[in-house]
Design a protein around this motif. Structure first.
Motif, PDB file in Angstrom:
ATOM      1  N   LYS A   1      -1.537   3.799  17.301  1.00 27.20           N
ATOM      2  CA  LYS A   1      -2.508   2.815  17.784  1.00 27.20           C
ATOM      3  C   LYS A   1      -3.569   3.481  18.662  1.00 27.20           C
ATOM      4  O   LYS A   1      -4.758   3.173  18.573  1.00 27.20           O
ATOM      5  CB  LYS A   1      -1.798   1.723  18.578  1.00 27.20           C
ATOM      6  N   PHE A   2      -3.125   4.423  19.506  1.00 30.87           N
ATOM      7  CA  PHE A   2      -4.063   5.100  20.396  1.00 30.87           C
ATOM      8  C   PHE A   2      -5.016   6.005  19.603  1.00 30.87           C
ATOM      9  O   PHE A   2      -6.141   6.250  20.023  1.00 30.87           O
ATOM     10  CB  PHE A   2      -3.308   5.901  21.441  1.00 30.87           C
ATOM     11  N   MET A   3      -4.522   6.534  18.496  1.00 32.51           N
ATOM     12  CA  MET A   3      -5.348   7.418  17.664  1.00 32.51           C
ATOM     13  C   MET A   3      -6.127   6.641  16.602  1.00 32.51           C
ATOM     14  O   MET A   3      -6.828   7.232  15.790  1.00 32.51           O
ATOM     15  CB  MET A   3      -4.475   8.478  17.015  1.00 32.51           C
ATOM     16  N   LYS A   4      -5.945   5.311  16.625  1.00 37.55           N
ATOM     17  CA  LYS A   4      -6.647   4.428  15.693  1.00 37.55           C
ATOM     18  C   LYS A   4      -6.352   4.799  14.230  1.00 37.55           C
ATOM     19  O   LYS A   4      -7.238   4.884  13.383  1.00 37.55           O
ATOM     20  CB  LYS A   4      -8.152   4.404  15.968  1.00 37.55           C
ATOM     21  N   LEU A   5      -5.073   5.053  13.979  1.00 36.54           N
ATOM     22  CA  LEU A   5      -4.585   5.312  12.638  1.00 36.54           C
ATOM     23  C   LEU A   5      -3.687   4.165  12.215  1.00 36.54           C
ATOM     24  O   LEU A   5      -3.114   3.478  13.046  1.00 36.54           O
ATOM     25  CB  LEU A   5      -3.785   6.617  12.592  1.00 36.54           C
ATOM     26  N   ARG A   6      -3.540   3.978  10.926  1.00 39.40           N
ATOM     27  CA  ARG A   6      -2.621   2.925  10.488  1.00 39.40           C
ATOM     28  C   ARG A   6      -1.225   3.483  10.358  1.00 39.40           C
ATOM     29  O   ARG A   6      -1.024   4.695  10.320  1.00 39.40           O
ATOM     30  CB  ARG A   6      -3.075   2.309   9.175  1.00 39.40           C
TER      31      ARG A   6
ATOM     32  N   GLU B   1       0.833  -1.201   0.000  1.00 38.72           N
ATOM     33  CA  GLU B   1       0.000   0.000   0.000  1.00 38.72           C
ATOM     34  C   GLU B   1       0.868   1.252   0.000  1.00 38.72           C
ATOM     35  O   GLU B   1       2.022   1.235   0.430  1.00 38.72           O
ATOM     36  CB  GLU B   1      -0.932   0.022   1.223  1.00 38.72           C
ATOM     37  N   VAL B   2       0.278   2.333  -0.501  1.00 40.70           N
ATOM     38  CA  VAL B   2       0.847   3.672  -0.416  1.00 40.70           C
ATOM     39  C   VAL B   2      -0.230   4.544   0.201  1.00 40.70           C
ATOM     40  O   VAL B   2      -1.358   4.591  -0.299  1.00 40.70           O
ATOM     41  CB  VAL B   2       1.247   4.213  -1.802  1.00 40.70           C
ATOM     42  N   PHE B   3       0.094   5.235   1.299  1.00 46.77           N
ATOM     43  CA  PHE B   3      -0.922   6.022   1.992  1.00 46.77           C
ATOM     44  C   PHE B   3      -0.250   7.144   2.770  1.00 46.77           C
ATOM     45  O   PHE B   3       0.961   7.155   2.967  1.00 46.77           O
ATOM     46  CB  PHE B   3      -1.745   5.145   2.936  1.00 46.77           C
ATOM     47  N   ARG B   4      -1.061   8.086   3.227  1.00 44.52           N
ATOM     48  CA  ARG B   4      -0.562   9.187   4.043  1.00 44.52           C
ATOM     49  C   ARG B   4      -1.127   9.037   5.453  1.00 44.52           C
ATOM     50  O   ARG B   4      -2.310   8.744   5.643  1.00 44.52           O
ATOM     51  CB  ARG B   4      -0.975  10.538   3.458  1.00 44.52           C
TER      52      ARG B   4
END
Length: 229
Positions: free
Chosen positions: A224-229, A7-10
């Motif tokens: 993880k705490f912010m529920k971001l990947r 994957e490519v993501f921001r």
């Protein structure tokens, strides 16, 4: 040349010295390790082998579409250095475009690092503690890798689980100190053990490591705490 890309993501960087900065992430597929607490199992090649084969131009176009005001491009995995031939071209192209290159690596492939290091700006290097990963030891590889990386901006991370043995953490700290005691050493509590007392274990390890290193920090995975990947 094509690369195996998951994957490519921001997002924001969630680990280590640069936690909180915006980055474009390029996650390469496959790994030479299978740590028991791996938080990106889709990238290591176990089970389903689902990835895209993309050429350099395609990946650069995706990065450019996401890059505005980003701190850097994080090349991660899996283990990105397994695809060193692609990284030679990719990292060089990023530099030609004026982008900063951040390599997130398990620190076990020093020969591959030698081939691409001229186009790397920041190296986030893991030291894999066998009592925690349940994998074989890589002490010699880690030592050689850090010798090469020390010529660039580098910091070291070690994941601490409830199974981590104190003597291995101290051995890792001594390895770092033998190259440069000023290198930042981060104890990263295993996210899956956060509610089971692993932070207290990290505090004990920090006290021991701080006797031989100048900067030892306990930093969890903030994404993880912010529920971001």
């Amino acid at each position: 040349m094509n690369a195996k890309i998951l994957e490519v993501f921001r997002s924001i960087q969630g680990e280590g010295k640069y936690a909180g900065v915006p980055q474009v992430f390029v996650r390469l597929f496959e790994c030479n390790m299978h740590c028991v607490w791996c938080d990106t199992p889709a990238s290591i090649g176990d089970g389903k082998r689902e990835y895209k084969e993309l050429d350099l131009e395609n990946i650069l176009a995706q990065v450019n579409a996401l890059y505005e005001n980003a701190h850097s491009v994080s090349i991660t995995g899996g283990e990105p250095l397994l695809q060193k031939d692609f990284l030679k071209s990719f990292c060089h192209a990023l530099h030609l475009e004026g982008k900063k290159v951040y390599l997130d690596t398990n620190g076990t492939l020093p020969d591959a690092l030698k081939e691409i290091i001229k186009d790397i700006d920041i190296i986030a290097m893991d030291i894999k503690l066998p009592s925690s990963t349940k994998q074989k030891a890589f002490w010699a590889e880690h030592k050689e890798f850090l010798k090469i990386a020390a010529h660039k901006e580098v910091f070291v991370k070690a994941v601490i689980s409830l199974d981590t043995k104190a003597q291995e953490v101290l051995k890792a700290a001594k390895l770092v100190a033998g190259i440069d005691p000023g290198i930042l050493f981060i104890l990263q509590p295993n996210y899956f053990d956060m509610k089971k007392g692993v932070i207290e274990e990290c505090v004990g390890h920090q006290k021991l490591c701080a006797k031989i290193l100048k900067d030892v920090r306990i930093l969890p995975q903030v994404h993880k705490f912010m529920k971001l990947r």
